[in-house]
Structures are given as structure tokens and as C-alpha cells.
Scaffold this motif. Sequence first.
Motif, PDB file in Angstrom:
ATOM      1  N   TRP A 152    -104.374 -93.702  27.123  1.00  0.00           N
ATOM      2  CA  TRP A 152    -103.729 -94.619  26.178  1.00  0.00           C
ATOM      3  C   TRP A 152    -104.775 -95.539  25.533  1.00  0.00           C
ATOM      4  N   LEU A 335     -89.155 -92.848  23.017  1.00  0.00           N
ATOM      5  CA  LEU A 335     -90.416 -92.678  23.744  1.00  0.00           C
ATOM      6  C   LEU A 335     -90.529 -93.713  24.855  1.00  0.00           C
ATOM      7  N   LEU A 339     -92.258 -92.536  28.197  1.00  0.00           N
ATOM      8  CA  LEU A 339     -93.650 -92.986  28.207  1.00  0.00           C
ATOM      9  C   LEU A 339     -93.800 -94.360  28.868  1.00  0.00           C
ATOM     10  N   LEU A 343     -93.035-100.121  25.674  1.00  0.00           N
ATOM     11  CA  LEU A 343     -93.535 -99.690  24.374  1.00  0.00           C
ATOM     12  C   LEU A 343     -92.533 -99.952  23.264  1.00  0.00           C
ATOM     13  N   ASN A 373     -98.717 -99.568  17.077  1.00  0.00           N
ATOM     14  CA  ASN A 373     -98.108 -98.842  18.192  1.00  0.00           C
ATOM     15  C   ASN A 373     -97.681 -97.444  17.761  1.00  0.00           C
ATOM     16  N   GLN A 374     -97.179 -97.340  16.529  1.00  0.00           N
ATOM     17  CA  GLN A 374     -96.779 -96.021  16.032  1.00  0.00           C
ATOM     18  C   GLN A 374     -97.983 -95.089  15.967  1.00  0.00           C
ATOM     19  N   SER A 377     -99.253 -94.077  19.414  1.00  0.00           N
ATOM     20  CA  SER A 377     -98.349 -93.085  20.000  1.00  0.00           C
ATOM     21  C   SER A 377     -98.531 -91.723  19.352  1.00  0.00           C
ATOM     22  N   TYR A 386     -99.326 -86.739  25.834  1.00  0.00           N
ATOM     23  CA  TYR A 386     -97.893 -86.952  26.086  1.00  0.00           C
ATOM     24  C   TYR A 386     -97.327 -85.800  26.914  1.00  0.00           C
TER      25      TYR A 386
END
Length: 496
Positions: A152, A335, A339, A343, A373-374, A377, A386
Motif C-alpha cells: 500500500w 473496497l 481491503l 479506506l 485515495n482513488q 487504490s 488486491y
Amino acid sequence: MRNERLIHIQFSPERSLQEQIKEHVLENIKQGVYGDKALPSCRKMASMLRVSRNTVVLVYEKLVDEGFLYSHQRSGYFANHAEQSDDLLQSAKTSTLDPTNAAGAQAQFWAQRLDNQLNQHRNIQKPANWNHYPYPFIYGQPDHSLFPLTQWRECGRLAQRSTVIHDWISDSIDADDPQLIKQLQANVLPKRGISAQTDEILITIGTQNSLYLLANLLVSAETTIGIEEPGYPDVRNIFAHHQARISPLPLDVQGIALSKQLAQCDYVYTTPSHQVPTNITMSLPRREALLKAAEQHDFVIIEDDYESEVNVVSLPSPSLKSLDTQGRVIYVGSLSKSLSPGLRLGYMVADKHLIAAARKLRRLMYRHPPTNNQRTSALFISLGYYDSYLRKLRASYIEKWTEMRQAIDRFMPQTVTHQTVGGSSFWLKLPSSISAQTFAEEAEKIGVLVEPGDVHFYHQSPDSQHYVRLAYSAISREKIAPGIEKLAMLLNTLSA
């Protein structure tokens, strides 16, 4: 360093300026406003309050004499935390106002303006310090040891490269990150059998946000929405808050029962992969029958594909959206669940006209989810991290689910309600002589956290008071069997 807090006092002509400034400074000291920083200088304080500098000097010096402040040469005045106590602060105030009455008046002021309906909602309650308990069978929290922190961080660094950062650092108005949309189309939605165009997808800040947008767009006092009984409390609260008529729909071993109530619904909300909270997986024949009923009775299905990736003893069933040929399914995914709950990233897949309306509404609320964040991800998905994490998560869940199934069968077989094929929790029923609330309270005393299940029921009945939910995602595998054994011993004690 000085405190830069803006200060304003609505002075009353009935009291002296010094008295009111002193009271304000004391209140700020009590609230910890100044911390370890110097108070505003006498000159700056006087400027902000539009009083003479000498007035502020006299207040500061008096507070030094009384032990509330101390002065440091060339640095200013500081709060003397070592000498503070609530009694001392209260006695130093010379206000003629009754603070209790003032607080009461303020509370009444806002009570008349706020929607009290929110206080009537029944919500799941969890201790904030749940991770301090030795046996936290608490739902919705991750096993921190599984999170791929290194990967991450790598994606976070990649998202901040000079060649990439311009993609997300600016205001996107109401647009989503095209890279995340691309990854959903290529690597996430196909696993559920879903194909969607760009204008049929909206990024949200989680499933609850998706549901709130839908309630705002689709619901009025004349709208009837069917929800599973028992079901997800927050969806019940969201739609009830928008004045919808709630129709609880019964369940059987295949999921939502095909009852006559379906014909009265405008929308039907369902969690077919793992029903909340029972974990029943809707069978394929039932999915097909529900879609046929939607066409026959002209209702729309809201599919919350909750925990679709956590099947431990069978392959995932196709999503309702993938079987839909009439455009009657709104698909909601997240997510956050798979995840990281913190988030707060979800997505909605639906007809492009609904997505366009939801985008306009979302713009009024928060424009778009954080684009950094988008992008992070999107990179996390595109680099294969992922899928790798899901495999690791699934392997852990299989081990824990098996351990918990065996422990329940060994120590508490009488509580099993039905067989499930996965999900991150178990739905158990206690003997009729024991309430779930009492059981949870007593379990907490011995270090075991469980969740009473009555909050999931729309209709409260004597029977609904005996269900509990036990989750295993946050507890370590080696503690599962000892924790279940403690619960079994507690069950025997309460049954005696």
C-alpha cells in the motif's frame, strides 16, 4: 510558538471588560485550547478584542498572581497546567451567569431545530476499545496483521510521482479517477460477472453512502422498500429517515422468501452473497425467481454484494446484476469491506441515467471521494496486490471459519441456526431463557465480546431477543476455541 486561535468575545455592558476577558481565558485554559503554546501577546489580544492593551495586561497579571498563568521572559504567558483544577477554575470565575442554566438553554435551543428522529434509530453498538479485549468476536473489524502495508505504501508513493500527481491534485469537480474506474471494469466487476460502461459506474465513500444517495434520489413518503428480516440496521435507518414505508421480508434457507409482500414493494434491498446477519447465501434458482418477480411486479432490486469474496466452502454465486437483462438491479459494492474499513471507498453500478443523477447529488454533498485515495487504490489493484491480498484474506478466513465452526459444534451445538458457506460471522440462537443482551453483558465481564442480534430485527418480539452474532475477522485463530469455550461455560451458568 504562540497560539494563533482567533478570539472573539461578545461583551456585555453590564460587566467589566477585565471580568469578561478573564472568564474567557479561564474557560480556554480548562478546555486545553492553549496547550503548551504561549497565549496571544497582550498587544495581539487587545487588537482582536478591540480593547486597550493595558486592560489585557491587567488580566494576564491577575491570572499570574492567582496561579493560572506563568510568564516567561521574551516568550510570553503560558497556561500553568500544574496548578489547575476544576474547582479552582470554577471559583476564579466571577460571572453572574449560571452556567448550568446557560447550557440547558443552549441545549433546548438546538433541540427545537434538530431532527429528533435520528435519536430513535437502533444501531449496532461496539466498544471503542474492542481491541483491548482478549476475545473480540466483533464484526466489521480487520485483522491488522494481514493488511499489505508495504504494498500500500508503494502505491501511495507511485501516486505521488510528479508525472502522476497532477492527475489528482486538482479539483475533479464531479468526476471520478478514470484509472480506478478502469480497474473496476477490468479486475473487480468481471469477478461478479458484471460488465459496465464508464457512465454506469459511480465511486462513493462506501456502501452506506451509496445507499444514502439512493434513498435521497428514489424515496418519498409514498415509497415502499422491502428489506430482509432480520437485516442490515443501517439500511433500515437510512430509508426510514427518508420517510419510506418499510416492509420487512421473511427469509428461508434460500434467502428472501417469495412472499406476497414483494408485490407491494417499489424497491427491494437484499444481501444475496451472505445475508446480513444470517450469512445465508441466496441460491441461484431463488436469484432467478426474484428477478422474474421484479419484472412481474415492477420493482427495482438494490443488490448489496456484501462479502461476495469470502466463500470458504463453495464458489461464489453469480451476482443478481450479472443475471439482470431488464435493467432492474442497482449494484452496490465496496473496497472498504475487503481491503480496509477505514479506506471508505465504494462504488455503484446502475443505469446511466440513475448514475448521472447520483453524480449530481454527490456533487452537492462532497463533489467526489478523495482522488489521492482513488488513485492509490487503482494502482493497488492494477499491480495485482488486491488479488493477492484477497487470496491471503480468504485463506485466513477459511482457517478461522473452520476453527470457529468446529468450536461451536463442540461447545455450543445447540445454538447453531443453519449451515452457511462463508461470511465473516456466525448467527447463533441462545436458549429461550437467556436474553442476548444479558449474555453479551456477562460475556464482556470475562473478556469476550459478542453482539446482541435484536438490533437487526425491524419487528421486536420475544424471539428476536435471543440471537447473537459472533465474528472472527478481528480475533486471532488460536483464541477462537478458548473464547467459544468461555461462552459455553457462561451459557451453562446462565441456564442453571
